[in-house]
Design a protein around this motif. Structure first.
Motif, PDB file in Angstrom:
ATOM      1  N   LEU A  96     -35.410   6.657  20.504  1.00  0.00           N
ATOM      2  CA  LEU A  96     -35.257   5.543  19.288  1.00  0.00           C
ATOM      3  C   LEU A  96     -35.814   6.666  19.032  1.00  0.00           C
ATOM      4  O   LEU A  96     -36.433   6.534  17.256  1.00  0.00           O
ATOM      5  N   SER A  97     -37.156   7.697  19.123  1.00  0.00           N
ATOM      6  CA  SER A  97     -37.990   8.549  17.967  1.00  0.00           C
ATOM      7  C   SER A  97     -36.588   8.997  17.766  1.00  0.00           C
ATOM      8  O   SER A  97     -36.910   9.757  16.599  1.00  0.00           O
ATOM      9  N   PHE A  98     -35.665  10.066  18.673  1.00  0.00           N
ATOM     10  CA  PHE A  98     -34.804  10.720  18.346  1.00  0.00           C
ATOM     11  C   PHE A  98     -34.144  10.126  17.123  1.00  0.00           C
ATOM     12  O   PHE A  98     -33.486  10.849  15.700  1.00  0.00           O
ATOM     13  N   ALA A  99     -33.712   9.226  17.094  1.00  0.00           N
ATOM     14  CA  ALA A  99     -32.474   8.096  16.046  1.00  0.00           C
ATOM     15  C   ALA A  99     -33.072   8.019  14.874  1.00  0.00           C
ATOM     16  O   ALA A  99     -32.521   8.882  13.808  1.00  0.00           O
ATOM     17  N   GLN A 100     -34.670   8.425  14.580  1.00  0.00           N
ATOM     18  CA  GLN A 100     -35.024   8.130  13.335  1.00  0.00           C
ATOM     19  C   GLN A 100     -35.354   9.381  13.032  1.00  0.00           C
ATOM     20  O   GLN A 100     -35.651   9.433  11.662  1.00  0.00           O
ATOM     21  N   GLU A 101     -35.939  10.101  13.825  1.00  0.00           N
ATOM     22  CA  GLU A 101     -36.630  11.662  13.343  1.00  0.00           C
ATOM     23  C   GLU A 101     -35.015  12.196  13.164  1.00  0.00           C
ATOM     24  O   GLU A 101     -35.272  13.298  11.599  1.00  0.00           O
ATOM     25  N   VAL A 102     -33.919  12.414  13.344  1.00  0.00           N
ATOM     26  CA  VAL A 102     -32.657  12.630  12.595  1.00  0.00           C
ATOM     27  C   VAL A 102     -32.224  11.799  11.900  1.00  0.00           C
ATOM     28  O   VAL A 102     -30.740  12.338  11.315  1.00  0.00           O
ATOM     29  N   GLY A 103     -32.484  10.575  11.537  1.00  0.00           N
ATOM     30  CA  GLY A 103     -32.150   9.783   9.647  1.00  0.00           C
ATOM     31  C   GLY A 103     -30.815   8.835  10.326  1.00  0.00           C
ATOM     32  O   GLY A 103     -30.775   8.278   9.552  1.00  0.00           O
ATOM     33  N   TYR A 104     -30.958   8.890  11.798  1.00  0.00           N
ATOM     34  CA  TYR A 104     -29.720   8.219  12.251  1.00  0.00           C
ATOM     35  C   TYR A 104     -30.048   6.318  12.342  1.00  0.00           C
ATOM     36  O   TYR A 104     -29.186   5.610  11.186  1.00  0.00           O
ATOM     37  N   SER A 105     -31.337   6.837  12.138  1.00  0.00           N
ATOM     38  CA  SER A 105     -32.425   4.751  12.309  1.00  0.00           C
ATOM     39  C   SER A 105     -33.201   4.961  11.342  1.00  0.00           C
ATOM     40  O   SER A 105     -34.363   5.954  10.951  1.00  0.00           O
ATOM     41  N   PRO A 106     -33.732   4.186  10.489  1.00  0.00           N
ATOM     42  CA  PRO A 106     -34.556   3.345   9.578  1.00  0.00           C
ATOM     43  C   PRO A 106     -36.301   4.127  10.515  1.00  0.00           C
ATOM     44  O   PRO A 106     -36.950   4.372   9.233  1.00  0.00           O
ATOM     45  N   PHE A 107     -35.803   3.078  11.761  1.00  0.00           N
ATOM     46  CA  PHE A 107     -37.353   2.963  11.782  1.00  0.00           C
ATOM     47  C   PHE A 107     -37.724   3.353  13.453  1.00  0.00           C
ATOM     48  O   PHE A 107     -36.172   2.869  13.835  1.00  0.00           O
ATOM     49  N   ASN A 108     -38.481   3.437  13.463  1.00  0.00           N
ATOM     50  CA  ASN A 108     -38.323   4.016  15.586  1.00  0.00           C
ATOM     51  C   ASN A 108     -38.937   2.765  15.909  1.00  0.00           C
ATOM     52  O   ASN A 108     -40.339   2.956  16.341  1.00  0.00           O
ATOM     53  N   VAL A 109     -38.864   1.623  16.541  1.00  0.00           N
ATOM     54  CA  VAL A 109     -38.798   0.972  16.941  1.00  0.00           C
ATOM     55  C   VAL A 109     -39.132   0.640  18.235  1.00  0.00           C
ATOM     56  O   VAL A 109     -40.235  -0.055  19.176  1.00  0.00           O
ATOM     57  N   GLY A 110     -39.373   1.920  18.765  1.00  0.00           N
ATOM     58  CA  GLY A 110     -39.451   2.638  20.641  1.00  0.00           C
ATOM     59  C   GLY A 110     -41.334   2.758  20.012  1.00  0.00           C
ATOM     60  O   GLY A 110     -41.620   2.682  21.292  1.00  0.00           O
ATOM     61  N   LYS A 111     -41.864   2.769  18.981  1.00  0.00           N
ATOM     62  CA  LYS A 111     -42.920   3.002  19.422  1.00  0.00           C
ATOM     63  C   LYS A 111     -44.042   2.142  19.735  1.00  0.00           C
ATOM     64  O   LYS A 111     -45.123   2.005  20.240  1.00  0.00           O
ATOM     65  N   ALA A 112     -43.788   0.932  19.193  1.00  0.00           N
ATOM     66  CA  ALA A 112     -44.228  -0.147  20.026  1.00  0.00           C
ATOM     67  C   ALA A 112     -43.929  -0.620  21.867  1.00  0.00           C
ATOM     68  O   ALA A 112     -44.914  -1.779  22.004  1.00  0.00           O
ATOM     69  N   ILE A 113     -43.434  -0.246  22.643  1.00  0.00           N
ATOM     70  CA  ILE A 113     -43.111   0.112  23.598  1.00  0.00           C
ATOM     71  C   ILE A 113     -44.090   0.770  24.471  1.00  0.00           C
ATOM     72  O   ILE A 113     -44.259   2.018  24.094  1.00  0.00           O
ATOM     73  N   LYS A 114     -44.357   0.092  25.017  1.00  0.00           N
ATOM     74  CA  LYS A 114     -45.713   0.540  26.054  1.00  0.00           C
ATOM     75  C   LYS A 114     -45.179   0.873  27.483  1.00  0.00           C
ATOM     76  O   LYS A 114     -44.799   0.026  28.442  1.00  0.00           O
ATOM     77  N   ALA A 115     -45.278   1.919  28.027  1.00  0.00           N
ATOM     78  CA  ALA A 115     -44.561   1.815  29.319  1.00  0.00           C
ATOM     79  C   ALA A 115     -45.579   1.426  30.402  1.00  0.00           C
ATOM     80  O   ALA A 115     -46.343   2.200  30.514  1.00  0.00           O
ATOM     81  N   PRO A 116     -44.951   1.138  31.435  1.00  0.00           N
ATOM     82  CA  PRO A 116     -45.851   0.562  32.372  1.00  0.00           C
ATOM     83  C   PRO A 116     -46.878   2.232  33.012  1.00  0.00           C
ATOM     84  O   PRO A 116     -46.307   2.792  33.410  1.00  0.00           O
ATOM     85  N   SER A 117     -48.132   1.753  33.437  1.00  0.00           N
ATOM     86  CA  SER A 117     -48.505   2.106  34.782  1.00  0.00           C
ATOM     87  C   SER A 117     -48.224   2.627  35.990  1.00  0.00           C
ATOM     88  O   SER A 117     -47.195   1.009  36.341  1.00  0.00           O
TER      89      SER A 117
END
Length: 304
Positions: A96-117
């Motif tokens: 999702l970060s890559f999709a925003q970086e290359v202009g494919y997606s308007p937002f990076n909704v993955g930022k709000a996701i926290k990986a489990p410990s």
């Protein structure tokens, strides 16, 4: 007078990526191509396929994905081990970060996701030096297997690294030698070998030395026996040796790599040297072995 154009910037390149990524599938392909590791590409493809299938059911795409969509996807993995969920979360966040970086997606909704410990289990996978010696000795019934196990432990190799070795990668250094390893991320490193490791390798060197440079060091016995061993074969060889030595059934090839790092640090090897030998990108990765087998602890100073 010709027009002077401003220097190109990263943003100038984004439309190129955007033009290439006309669909989720092509955007995922561009993302996967960033990795030089075949193993990582396979895992990323599998995880991306599962995520895209989830979005399709919701009637969405990567472009229109919402935080709740990603949260629902991760919730569906609750039955899996924490380490598996953490790996998947990392992959989806990267996508999702890559999709925003290359202009494919308007937002990076993955930022709000926290990986489990994830609980660190490295200490459970570091065998004693005595057990490592038993494992190495168990391979002596086959000169090839003995040389293979000795090299993996002696040079701290990953399971895939001995598979691609050719005789040109081995160079004598006095009574010992060195090996050039093509490792993770397409990085090459040169590792000095002990005299015993070098002797084990020379024992399987073809007698006819003419034009052997391009021959595999570790030959598979499949077919005509002229091809490289593959990682699955290496895995079986190490597992069989562990069984013959009466060691834990959980032992894998990577345990030998862990043992190399831990035992060399225990014997006083500088941490930066172990980092270089292992091919770790950061000394912090190598430092995990110090934490897994500490030399001291405040508990040792108590009266109890």
């Amino acid at each position: 007078m010709s027009e002077i154009l401003p220097p190109a910037t990263i943003s100038d390149e984004l439309p190129t990526f955007h033009d290439q990524a006309q669909s989720d599938a092509t955007m995922v392909a561009l993302w996967i191509d960033k990795s030089e590791s075949k193993h990582t590409r396979r895992n990323y493809q599998r995880q991306a396929d599962a995520f895209l299938a989830h979005l399709l059911i919701k009637g969405r795409s990567v472009r229109s994905a919402r935080i709740v969509d990603v949260q629902a996807f991760m919730a569906g993995l609750a039955h899996l081990a924490p380490a598996t969920r953490a790996t998947t979360a990392g992959a989806i966040k990267s996508l999702l970060s890559f999709a925003q970086e290359v202009g494919y997606s308007p937002f990076n909704v993955g930022k709000a996701i926290k990986a489990p410990s994830v609980k660190t289990v490295l200490a459970e996978r570091i065998m004693s030096e005595a057990d490592a010696m038993l494992l190495v000795a168990a391979g002596k019934a086959s000169p090839r297997n003995y040389a293979l196990i000795t090299l993996i432990y002696g040079a701290g190799l990953r399971i895939s690294e001995p598979c691609g070795l050719r005789w040109r990668d081995l160079v004598a250094r006095g009574d010992a030698g060195q090996v050039t390893v093509y490792g993770k991320g397409g990085k090459t490193r040169v590792v000095l070998l002990s005299a015993n490791t070098w002797k084990a390798l020379q024992a399987i060197r073809p007698l006819k030395t003419a034009e052997i440079n391009d021959l595999p060091v570790f030959l598979s016995r499949k077919g005509k026996g002229q091809g490289h061993l593959d990682p699955s074969q290496v895995h079986r060889i190490v597992k069989a040796a562990a069984a013959d030595a009466g060691l834990s059934v959980n032992i894998s090839t990577h345990w030998l790599r862990h043992a190399h790092a831990s035992h060399s640090l225990d014997r006083g090897a500088p941490i930066h040297l172990v980092q270089s030998t292992m091919g770790h990108a950061s000394v912090a990765t190598t430092g995990r072995y110090l934490h897994a087998r500490p030399a001291d602890s405040s508990s040792m100073y108590l009266a109890i």
